[in-house]
Write a protein that holds these residues in place. Sequence first.
Motif, PDB file in Angstrom:
ATOM      1  N   CYS A 128      -5.806   2.490   1.743  1.00  0.00           N
ATOM      2  CA  CYS A 128      -4.598   2.633   0.930  1.00  0.00           C
ATOM      3  C   CYS A 128      -3.404   1.871   1.490  1.00  0.00           C
ATOM      4  O   CYS A 128      -2.402   1.699   0.783  1.00  0.00           O
ATOM      5  N   SER A 129      -3.479   1.426   2.725  1.00  0.00           N
ATOM      6  CA  SER A 129      -2.364   0.695   3.333  1.00  0.00           C
ATOM      7  C   SER A 129      -2.750  -0.765   3.560  1.00  0.00           C
ATOM      8  O   SER A 129      -2.502  -1.620   2.708  1.00  0.00           O
ATOM      9  N   THR A 130      -3.376  -1.051   4.690  1.00  0.00           N
ATOM     10  CA  THR A 130      -3.709  -2.449   4.994  1.00  0.00           C
ATOM     11  C   THR A 130      -4.759  -3.016   4.039  1.00  0.00           C
ATOM     12  O   THR A 130      -4.790  -4.221   3.794  1.00  0.00           O
ATOM     13  N   GLY A 131      -5.609  -2.156   3.493  1.00  0.00           N
ATOM     14  CA  GLY A 131      -6.596  -2.637   2.527  1.00  0.00           C
ATOM     15  C   GLY A 131      -5.935  -3.191   1.281  1.00  0.00           C
ATOM     16  O   GLY A 131      -6.367  -4.219   0.731  1.00  0.00           O
ATOM     17  N   ILE A 132      -4.881  -2.525   0.828  1.00  0.00           N
ATOM     18  CA  ILE A 132      -4.117  -3.017  -0.324  1.00  0.00           C
ATOM     19  C   ILE A 132      -3.360  -4.284   0.058  1.00  0.00           C
ATOM     20  O   ILE A 132      -3.351  -5.277  -0.673  1.00  0.00           O
ATOM     21  N   GLU A 133      -2.720  -4.257   1.229  1.00  0.00           N
ATOM     22  CA  GLU A 133      -1.911  -5.401   1.673  1.00  0.00           C
ATOM     23  C   GLU A 133      -2.745  -6.667   1.857  1.00  0.00           C
ATOM     24  O   GLU A 133      -2.267  -7.781   1.658  1.00  0.00           O
ATOM     25  N   GLY A 158      -6.757  -3.125  -5.358  1.00  0.00           N
ATOM     26  CA  GLY A 158      -5.459  -3.148  -6.010  1.00  0.00           C
ATOM     27  C   GLY A 158      -4.713  -1.841  -5.806  1.00  0.00           C
ATOM     28  O   GLY A 158      -5.322  -0.792  -5.606  1.00  0.00           O
ATOM     29  N   PRO A 159      -3.381  -1.877  -5.834  1.00  0.00           N
ATOM     30  CA  PRO A 159      -2.594  -0.658  -5.618  1.00  0.00           C
ATOM     31  C   PRO A 159      -2.870   0.433  -6.638  1.00  0.00           C
ATOM     32  O   PRO A 159      -2.660   1.610  -6.355  1.00  0.00           O
ATOM     33  N   GLY A 197       0.818  -1.196   0.000  1.00  0.00           N
ATOM     34  CA  GLY A 197       0.000   0.000   0.000  1.00  0.00           C
ATOM     35  C   GLY A 197       0.855   1.250   0.000  1.00  0.00           C
ATOM     36  O   GLY A 197       2.086   1.197  -0.092  1.00  0.00           O
ATOM     37  N   GLY A 198       0.202   2.371   0.108  1.00  0.00           N
ATOM     38  CA  GLY A 198       0.910   3.635   0.109  1.00  0.00           C
ATOM     39  C   GLY A 198       0.114   4.691   0.833  1.00  0.00           C
ATOM     40  O   GLY A 198      -0.955   4.410   1.387  1.00  0.00           O
ATOM     41  N   PRO A 199       0.600   5.925   0.852  1.00  0.00           N
ATOM     42  CA  PRO A 199      -0.125   6.992   1.523  1.00  0.00           C
ATOM     43  C   PRO A 199      -1.404   7.341   0.770  1.00  0.00           C
ATOM     44  O   PRO A 199      -1.473   7.170  -0.454  1.00  0.00           O
ATOM     45  N   GLN A 223     -11.858  -9.949   9.467  1.00  0.00           N
ATOM     46  CA  GLN A 223     -10.860  -9.494  10.430  1.00  0.00           C
ATOM     47  C   GLN A 223     -10.449  -8.052  10.138  1.00  0.00           C
ATOM     48  O   GLN A 223     -10.287  -7.248  11.062  1.00  0.00           O
ATOM     49  N   TRP A 224     -10.286  -7.739   8.867  1.00  0.00           N
ATOM     50  CA  TRP A 224      -9.915  -6.374   8.489  1.00  0.00           C
ATOM     51  C   TRP A 224     -11.036  -5.394   8.849  1.00  0.00           C
ATOM     52  O   TRP A 224     -10.789  -4.319   9.413  1.00  0.00           O
TER      53      TRP A 224
END
Length: 216
Positions: free
Chosen positions: A37-42, A47-48, A4-6, A109-110
């Motif tokens: 944008c972070s854990t959701g992507i991970e 998708g990123p 993910g990213g900022p 869990q997310w």
Amino acid sequence: MPQGGPPPALTGTEQRAAEQIFGDRLPLATRYVAHLCSTGIEHGLLGPREIPRMWSRHVLNCAVLATELPSGATVADVGSGAGLPGIALAVARPDVIFQLIEPMERRVQWLDTVTRDLGLDNVTVIRARAEEVADEVMADVVTARAVSALKKLLPLTAPLMDDGGELLLLKGRSAAQEIDAAAKVLKKYRLRRPQAELLGEDLLDEPTTVVRIPRR
């Protein structure tokens, strides 16, 4: 695993829309976008490539539905996934109760982690398929986004709707064709003829298409 990213900065149009939709809860919505944008992507929920348009295509696209929810209503969100539209709406409407229905454990869990972090006490996450909770959930409004075509989606959503309730299903440009293809299913579940509506025409660069289906 995708990284993910900022979260992206809001454009002028997005800022105005976000302020109108979320009001003083905009910082909470921003925190949700950071999760996406972070854990959701991970976790593979998105998708990123979606990061630059996380606000416009995903969060605002869903949250614009907030004005259509009655105060005090119970909303069931089927196939909630990344909390779209469920969490986006729960941030915008703390006066509405949300039940996020999602069968996949890692997604559940997310969702649990994010709702706790955001302090959303109006949200319950249910790990189940929609058809498994048809005898338990009786919602005033049932929502879904990007789950399946209307013909296949109605048997999953209609049984969760209370008498006098309605389905508010987020759809794309194929909404009219999906409505025509679902004629027999609509009759089976005693649903009225769906209406495809555009929401957010005065707020968003790309308005949101919602298929509204009341029970007869």
